[in-house]
Design a protein around this motif. Structure first.
Motif, PDB file in Angstrom:
ATOM      1  N   SER A  79      22.002  66.475  36.287  1.00 47.90           N
ATOM      2  CA  SER A  79      22.842  65.348  35.880  1.00 47.90           C
ATOM      3  C   SER A  79      23.174  65.354  34.396  1.00 47.90           C
ATOM      4  O   SER A  79      23.961  64.518  33.942  1.00 47.90           O
ATOM      5  N   ARG A  80      22.574  66.285  33.638  1.00 44.01           N
ATOM      6  CA  ARG A  80      22.791  66.341  32.197  1.00 44.01           C
ATOM      7  C   ARG A  80      23.309  67.731  31.813  1.00 44.01           C
ATOM      8  O   ARG A  80      22.747  68.755  32.257  1.00 44.01           O
ATOM      9  N   GLN A 359      30.588  52.000  35.710  1.00 50.67           N
ATOM     10  CA  GLN A 359      29.955  53.306  35.760  1.00 50.67           C
ATOM     11  C   GLN A 359      30.549  54.118  36.898  1.00 50.67           C
ATOM     12  O   GLN A 359      31.091  53.567  37.855  1.00 50.67           O
ATOM     13  N   LEU A 360      30.451  55.435  36.791  1.00 48.72           N
ATOM     14  CA  LEU A 360      30.995  56.310  37.809  1.00 48.72           C
ATOM     15  C   LEU A 360      30.043  56.409  38.995  1.00 48.72           C
ATOM     16  O   LEU A 360      28.823  56.468  38.829  1.00 48.72           O
ATOM     17  N   VAL A 370      30.300  67.912  32.365  1.00 49.81           N
ATOM     18  CA  VAL A 370      30.910  66.611  32.111  1.00 49.81           C
ATOM     19  C   VAL A 370      31.105  66.442  30.605  1.00 49.81           C
ATOM     20  O   VAL A 370      30.222  66.782  29.815  1.00 49.81           O
ATOM     21  N   ASP A 371      32.277  65.969  30.244  1.00 50.99           N
ATOM     22  CA  ASP A 371      32.608  65.673  28.845  1.00 50.99           C
ATOM     23  C   ASP A 371      32.850  64.174  28.751  1.00 50.99           C
ATOM     24  O   ASP A 371      33.935  63.685  29.048  1.00 50.99           O
ATOM     25  N   SER A 372      31.814  63.445  28.361  1.00 54.48           N
ATOM     26  CA  SER A 372      31.893  61.982  28.374  1.00 54.48           C
ATOM     27  C   SER A 372      32.872  61.432  27.348  1.00 54.48           C
ATOM     28  O   SER A 372      33.263  60.265  27.422  1.00 54.48           O
ATOM     29  N   THR A 373      33.296  62.253  26.395  1.00 53.58           N
ATOM     30  CA  THR A 373      34.267  61.786  25.405  1.00 53.58           C
ATOM     31  C   THR A 373      35.694  61.806  25.937  1.00 53.58           C
ATOM     32  O   THR A 373      36.594  61.267  25.297  1.00 53.58           O
ATOM     33  N   SER A 374      35.910  62.415  27.113  1.00 52.22           N
ATOM     34  CA  SER A 374      37.276  62.581  27.619  1.00 52.22           C
ATOM     35  C   SER A 374      37.698  61.483  28.586  1.00 52.22           C
ATOM     36  O   SER A 374      38.819  61.502  29.092  1.00 52.22           O
ATOM     37  N   ASN A 376      36.949  57.021  29.820  1.00 48.43           N
ATOM     38  CA  ASN A 376      36.219  55.764  29.692  1.00 48.43           C
ATOM     39  C   ASN A 376      36.594  54.842  30.837  1.00 48.43           C
ATOM     40  O   ASN A 376      37.628  55.027  31.499  1.00 48.43           O
ATOM     41  N   SER A 399      40.393  67.790  32.666  1.00 43.89           N
ATOM     42  CA  SER A 399      40.244  66.366  32.993  1.00 43.89           C
ATOM     43  C   SER A 399      40.435  66.199  34.497  1.00 43.89           C
ATOM     44  O   SER A 399      41.557  66.011  34.986  1.00 43.89           O
TER      45      SER A 399
END
Length: 556
Positions: A79-80, A359-360, A370-374, A376, A399
């Motif tokens: 998950s990370r 949350q997803l 996963v790119d959490s900055t891409s 919201n 994306s």
């Protein structure tokens, strides 16, 4: 008043007991869609199950059940991004065949990161996670590892190479085993070969893999898949009085297969194998395994799915559903079901809507990491993603956020808010098999006008093929992709319920595993790209609605 309260409590308890004790029916597949290579354990009254995810992220979903019927995803093992990522891997590579186990308060998953890394182990105190960083096992050379705990000792067994790396024929493999130190997460002693080739090497059996050991009545049962993971797939069993063998095969192997049945039978379930046994709430044994549902011949788009069937012990040998020549879509059981709060249905016909407020959902998939900055999430706009130069035709992280196609006949729908600034910028829904096999329904601009377009992925090169296009006004647009067996249709709407066909009767066999190859199934993806150009533009997806209705469930 006290009598009334006591009566109410007793009545409520009786209602709960009555609801949980009534017989129910297991419906196949128990996990519909791309959920291959299942592994399951029972801990107390709880069941936990995980599957292969290849190069999707997060990796290795963890499902929980109380009854083997109702399953709720509670997390993911990988998950990370710090645990691992799959950048540069094709979608059908990555994580192969996990196996989950439990011992002395700790959960274990062993798995293979194919091509780079090899076999590894991760642990968790809670199966929902978080799971540890992986510990790789360089001595374990092969695929499909599993752990077996036998009193004070543990063992790791796996598919490996032919003796002396000299195969006698194509597909010649072995099952090997080490003792395993679960405290230090490493192998102990010498490797030993348990099975050479399969149950009868004179018949040149192929791809003996996915081994598990079960102890019952002082017998050690070694069971494994054989025949390759397509129409010749099967499950075979051997046994020994000693965990190290020698193992003798069951004279009536295979104990599970569908390869001998007519290919033109109605509503076939095929390619069955890669099984693991588990004890049901009534104490009986069941097999959980992968199989597929082709819409014709060997064409299927939903990937390898997770099925269940009863096991009978005949002369101290396990046989999967000896009563029926064909695997069944429904298996009545004597025990009651236990539904879980907030659990989405996973079997039969169903529908649901995924929203993006806080949350997803853990079932949503990214490509490789996963790119959490891409992206919201907001209650007002839903899921907002930044367009990236990367495309889904490459081996990076575009994306893309997807949900499995879980029915032969089903659809995915979203509401998109997006204004393209150039014809390089596109956002919409994709039905995605892999980098070279997808259809993309998107909004963009062409000749200065807003358009909805349908593209087909290229067989070679990087240019998609435009199949259809229509001018639309500015503003939000609704998009829908519908699967209809071997055909897909693509629709758009400018207001709810007023759908227009952009193109229908599009060839769906192009998206099948039979055509694309590999081991994965189709995913509906919310996907936005700037096609190699830098941009700061964004697209917002309000929701993702899924509906599935396969005729087989109405007929039976």
């Amino acid at each position: 008043m006290k009598r009334i309260l006591v009566f109410a409590i007793i009545f409520s308890g009786l209602q709960s007991f009555y609801a949980h004790s009534q017989p129910t029916t297991l419906i196949n597949p128990i996990l519909a869609g791309f959920y291959p290579d299942p592994s399951v354990i029972k801990v107390g009254t709880d069941y936990y199950l995980t599957n292969s995810t290849f190069s999707y992220f997060p990796g290795l979903p963890v499902f929980h059940s109380k009854d083997l019927k109702n399953w709720k995803q509670i997390g993911n093992v990988i998950s990370r991004p710090s645990q691992m990522n799959f950048m540069g891997h094709r979608m059908t590579r990555g994580l192969f065949a996990p196996s989950i186990s439990y011992h002395d308060g700790l959960y274990y998953v062993v798995c293979t990161l194919i091509d780079t890394g090899g076999n590894f182990v991760v642990t968790a105190k809670d199966p929902a996670g978080p799971w540890s960083d992986p510990t790789f096992l360089p001595e374990v050379k092969g695929i499909d590892p599993s752990l077996y705990f036998d009193d004070a000792k543990a063992y790791i067994l796996y598919n490996s190479d032919a003796p002396d790396y000299k195969p006698l024929y194509s597909g010649h493999r072995t099952i090997r085993m080490y003792e395993f130190d679960p405290v230090h997460r490493k192998v102990v002693g010498e490797e030993k070969m348990l099975v050479n080739g399969g149950v009868d090497i004179s018949k040149k059996p192929v791809w003996i893999e996915a081994p598990h050991i079960l102890k019952r009545n002082d017998w050690y049962y070694l069971y494994a898949a054989e025949g390759g993971t397509s129409v010749n797939h099967s499950e075979v069993v051997l046994r020994s009085r000693d965990v190290w063998g020698p193992y003798q095969p069951y004279e009536r192997n295979p104990i599970l297969t569908q390869r001998h049945l007519p290919a033109d039978r109605k509503d076939p379930i095929t390619s069955a194998g890669h099984a693991q046994f588990v004890e049901a709430p009534d104490g009986k044994t069941y097999a959980i395994f992968l199989a597929v549902r082709p819409y014709r011949d060997n064409f299927y788009n939903t990937g390898r799915e997770t099925f269940i069937a009863p096991v009978e012990w005949i002369d101290d040998w396990p046989v999967v559903d000896p009563v029926h020549p064909e695997l069944q879509y429904r298996y009545p059981v004597a025990y009651g079901e236990t539904k879980q709060a907030d659990a989405r249905p996973q079997s039969g016909n169903f529908q649901y809507t995924v929203t993006f407020e806080s949350q997803l959902d853990p079932s949503l998939l990214f490509l490789r990491t996963v790119d959490s900055t891409s992206f919201n999430l907001t209650k007002a706009n839903g899921l907002t993603v930044t367009l990236k130069p990367e495309t889904c035709m490459e081996t990076g992280n575009p994306s893309f956020i997807g949900k499995r196609q879980q029915h032969l006949y089903g659809s995915a729908e979203t509401a998109l808010t997006f204004t393209a600034k150039s014809d390089h910028e596109k956002a919409g829904l994709v039905i995605f098999q892999d980098e070279r096999h997808f259809y993309y329904l998107c909004k963009s601009v062409a000749d200065g006008k807003n358009v909805v377009q349908l593209y087909k992925s290229p067989a070679e090169g990087s240019a998609m093929e435009l199949l259809a296009q229509v001018n639309v006004p500015s503003g939000a647009v609704l998009l829908r992709i519908s699967a209809e067996g071997e055909r897909y249709s693509f629709r758009y709407a400018l207001s709810p319920g007023k759908w227009s066909v952009l193109k229908d009767n599009v060839d769906g066999t192009f998206l099948s595993t039979q055509v694309a190859g590999g081991f994965i199934g189709c995913v509906f993806g919310m996907y936005a790209t700037s096609s190699g150009q830098e941009t700061s533009n964004k697209a917002s997806f309000r929701y993702l609605k899924y509906e599935g209705k396969d005729p087989v469930y109405d007929q039976r």
